[in-house]
Design an enzyme around this catalytic site. Structure first.
Site, PDB file in Angstrom:
ATOM      1  N   ASP A  92      42.836 -19.438  19.232  1.00 16.00           N
ATOM      2  CA  ASP A  92      42.139 -20.484  18.465  1.00 16.00           C
ATOM      3  C   ASP A  92      43.075 -21.185  17.501  1.00 16.00           C
ATOM      4  O   ASP A  92      42.833 -22.315  17.095  1.00 16.00           O
ATOM      5  CB  ASP A  92      40.956 -19.885  17.706  1.00 16.00           C
ATOM      6  N   ARG A 106      33.160 -25.350  12.624  1.00 20.24           N
ATOM      7  CA  ARG A 106      33.786 -24.034  12.832  1.00 20.24           C
ATOM      8  C   ARG A 106      35.206 -24.094  12.260  1.00 20.24           C
ATOM      9  O   ARG A 106      35.967 -24.997  12.594  1.00 20.24           O
ATOM     10  CB  ARG A 106      33.797 -23.678  14.335  1.00 20.24           C
ATOM     11  N   ASN A 136      42.586 -15.155  17.607  1.00 21.27           N
ATOM     12  CA  ASN A 136      41.715 -15.260  18.793  1.00 21.27           C
ATOM     13  C   ASN A 136      40.481 -14.407  18.539  1.00 21.27           C
ATOM     14  O   ASN A 136      40.349 -13.766  17.473  1.00 21.27           O
ATOM     15  CB  ASN A 136      42.472 -14.805  20.053  1.00 21.27           C
ATOM     16  N   LYS A 137      39.583 -14.403  19.490  1.00 19.49           N
ATOM     17  CA  LYS A 137      38.304 -13.707  19.349  1.00 19.49           C
ATOM     18  C   LYS A 137      38.477 -12.287  18.833  1.00 19.49           C
ATOM     19  O   LYS A 137      39.404 -11.577  19.232  1.00 19.49           O
ATOM     20  CB  LYS A 137      37.602 -13.721  20.724  1.00 19.49           C
ATOM     21  N   ARG A 152      31.751 -23.835  23.068  1.00 22.35           N
ATOM     22  CA  ARG A 152      32.658 -23.011  22.258  1.00 22.35           C
ATOM     23  C   ARG A 152      33.986 -22.907  23.006  1.00 22.35           C
ATOM     24  O   ARG A 152      34.098 -23.362  24.149  1.00 22.35           O
ATOM     25  CB  ARG A 152      32.052 -21.643  21.888  1.00 22.35           C
ATOM     26  N   GLY A 153      34.971 -22.287  22.344  1.00 22.03           N
ATOM     27  CA  GLY A 153      36.316 -22.260  22.922  1.00 22.03           C
ATOM     28  C   GLY A 153      37.111 -23.393  22.281  1.00 22.03           C
ATOM     29  O   GLY A 153      36.658 -24.542  22.258  1.00 22.03           O
ATOM     30  N   ALA A 154      38.292 -23.046  21.761  1.00 25.02           N
ATOM     31  CA  ALA A 154      39.034 -23.990  20.914  1.00 25.02           C
ATOM     32  C   ALA A 154      39.271 -25.366  21.561  1.00 25.02           C
ATOM     33  O   ALA A 154      38.908 -26.398  20.967  1.00 25.02           O
ATOM     34  CB  ALA A 154      40.341 -23.338  20.471  1.00 25.02           C
ATOM     35  N   GLN A 212      30.891 -13.241  25.309  1.00 20.39           N
ATOM     36  CA  GLN A 212      31.503 -14.344  26.083  1.00 20.39           C
ATOM     37  C   GLN A 212      32.115 -13.820  27.385  1.00 20.39           C
ATOM     38  O   GLN A 212      32.192 -14.550  28.369  1.00 20.39           O
ATOM     39  CB  GLN A 212      32.604 -15.032  25.266  1.00 20.39           C
TER      40      GLN A 212
HETATM   41  O1  MRU Z   1      33.813 -17.979  19.309  1.00 23.75           O
HETATM   42  P1  MRU Z   1      34.363 -18.634  20.534  1.00 23.75           P
HETATM   43  O2  MRU Z   1      33.617 -18.285  21.793  1.00 23.75           O
HETATM   44  O3  MRU Z   1      34.546 -20.121  20.358  1.00 23.75           O
HETATM   45  O4  MRU Z   1      35.813 -18.005  20.682  1.00 23.75           O
HETATM   46  C1  MRU Z   1      36.619 -18.432  21.738  1.00 23.75           C
HETATM   47  C2  MRU Z   1      37.891 -17.709  21.825  1.00 23.75           C
HETATM   48  O5  MRU Z   1      38.223 -16.887  21.004  1.00 23.75           O
HETATM   49  C3  MRU Z   1      38.815 -18.128  22.920  1.00 23.75           C
HETATM   50  O6  MRU Z   1      39.574 -17.060  23.358  1.00 23.75           O
HETATM   51  C4  MRU Z   1      39.742 -19.222  22.380  1.00 23.75           C
HETATM   52  O7  MRU Z   1      39.008 -20.262  21.818  1.00 23.75           O
HETATM   53  C5  MRU Z   1      40.628 -19.741  23.403  1.00 23.75           C
HETATM   54  S1  MRU Z   1      39.730 -20.744  24.531  1.00 23.75           S
HETATM   55  C6  MRU Z   1      40.745 -21.424  25.673  1.00 23.75           C
END
Ligand code: MRU
Length: 369
Positions: free
Chosen positions: A259, A109, A269-270, A66-68, A218
């Site tokens: 994201d 996603r 973002n999250k 996970r993470g963009a 996370q």
């Molecule tokens: O749902 P996730 O864990 O994929 O969400 C991730 C985030 O919101 C991060 O902050 C974002 O992707 C930036 S990662 C460098």
């Protein structure tokens, strides 16, 4: 999907050559992709071997990765794997298969634009005519090469953002971060945590407050693990403690990833990031968003149009295997929220720092490639 395996990952030094971090989010061997199983962290470190694009799609959808930026990188490798799934007799047949694989990977996603950015960049290899003059094998090799390039570029982008971002922090900085925007969310090093790593290397970081980041945790599971590995002083807090700490302690900055960033600087973002931005604004604490340009979606005029992923409500009513709400409780789980550009002091990108945040300044930095 091939079962998660505790087996050791072959130690081939390919795309990750220039990354010195101890954490490998994923590893490409030239024939397979090994994805670090983030759902098992921090207690177990094991890798999921992926041999097909469907293996990769499942890892993305189910949050093993996970993470963009990390999602974008592994999706690119997913297409490289798709090209190896059969012995394609013509480029046309391979392209038909790649198109289907692109749809499967793209349906995993919706919020992180890096996914679509990477898929589109890979598609350019077969979307242009004439089709690969070197036949299916030539296209297969070109796809693998491009995926490795995306991987390498993301690492380099993280390093650059770290360098640029660290300059924004004062000495003895106490920072607060949300979710995980670290090595685990990228090809390595991280975006928000890359800035923290770089500042720490310069002796500037006193402490990092790590939001646990309900409901997926996370922060508590992943960011705390990364900080621990690096020896960076940190304290985990529950999300509802942020306001109190901003009021009672000297917090120098809030630093988060993104994201998807719209052309006007609004940043998805999250979930919980938006609330933090309001708290930071109230307490006059600079709020920084750190993201590579692959996260900027210039086709999206404002954050209003960014699709917000609705995830399973099970993640809200359960903590691990334990149900915390009554059986049958209704719940909601938007996975992301949008922070307005007006709340963001600066966006740190690999092409430069956007400050003040405006459509004009973002467009200017976009050009300075
Ligand atoms: O749902 P996730 O864990 O994929 O969400 C991730 C985030 O919101 C991060 O902050 C974002 O992707 C930036 S990662 C460098």
């Amino acid at each position: 999907m091939t079962k998660p395996s505790p087996a050791r990952v072959p130690r081939r030094r390919t795309a990750a050559r220039r990354d010195h971090s101890k954490i490998k989010t994923f590893r490409w061997t030239g024939t397979s992709l090994f994805i670090l199983e983030q759902r098992a962290l921090p207690h177990k470190t094991r890798y999921i071997p992926c041999r097909t694009h469907r293996d990769v799609a499942r890892c993305i959808k189910d949050m093993a990765v996970r993470g963009a930026p990390a999602i974008g990188c592994v999706a690119a490798y997913g297409l490289a794997l798709a090209a190896r799934e059969r012995n394609f007799r013509s480029v046309e047949r391979l392209v038909a298969h790649l198109e289907k694989a692109r749809v499967v990977l793209g349906a995993t996603r919706p919020t992180a634009v890096n996914l679509f950015w990477a898929l589109n960049r890979m598609q350019r290899l077969w979307g242009t005519s004439p089709l690969s003059p070197k036949g299916p094998k030539g296209l297969e090799a070109a796809l693998a090469k491009e995926a490795v390039a995306i991987h390498r570029e993301d690492l380099a982008a993280c390093r650059r953002m770290g360098e640029l971002g660290a300059k924004l922090l004062p000495k003895n900085a106490v920072v607060l971060t949300h979710c995980n925007a670290g090595a685990l969310a990228t090809a390595g090093y991280g975006t928000a945590l890359g800035m923290v790593r770089a500042a720490f290397a310069q002796g500037k970081i006193k402490k990092v407050f790590v939001d646990e980041t309900r409901p997926y945790l996370q922060g508590a599971r992943l960011t705390a693990w990364e900080m621990h590995q690096e020896g960076i002083p940190y304290e985990v807090i529950t999300d509802n403690m942020a306001g109190h700490l901003m009021k009672t302690e000297k917090i120098s900055a809030v630093i988060v990833g993104a994201d998807r960033i719209a052309a006007n600087g609004d940043a998805a973002n999250k979930i919980g990031t938006y609330s933090l931005s309001i708290l930071a604004k109230h307490h006059k604490i600079p709020f920084y968003v750190v993201a590579p340009f692959s996260t900027v979606d210039m086709s999206m005029p404002t954050g209003q149009g960014i699709p917000i992923e609705e995830r399973s409500t099970r993640e809200v009513v359960f903590v691990g295997p334990t149900q915390i709400a009554p059986k049958g409780a209704k719940a909601r789980h938007p996975g992301f929220d949008v922070t307005p550009a007006a709340h963001i002091a600066a966006i740190v990108t690999d092409r430069g720092v956007v400050r003040p945040v405006s459509a004009k300044n973002l467009a200017r930095v976009a050009k300075s490639k």
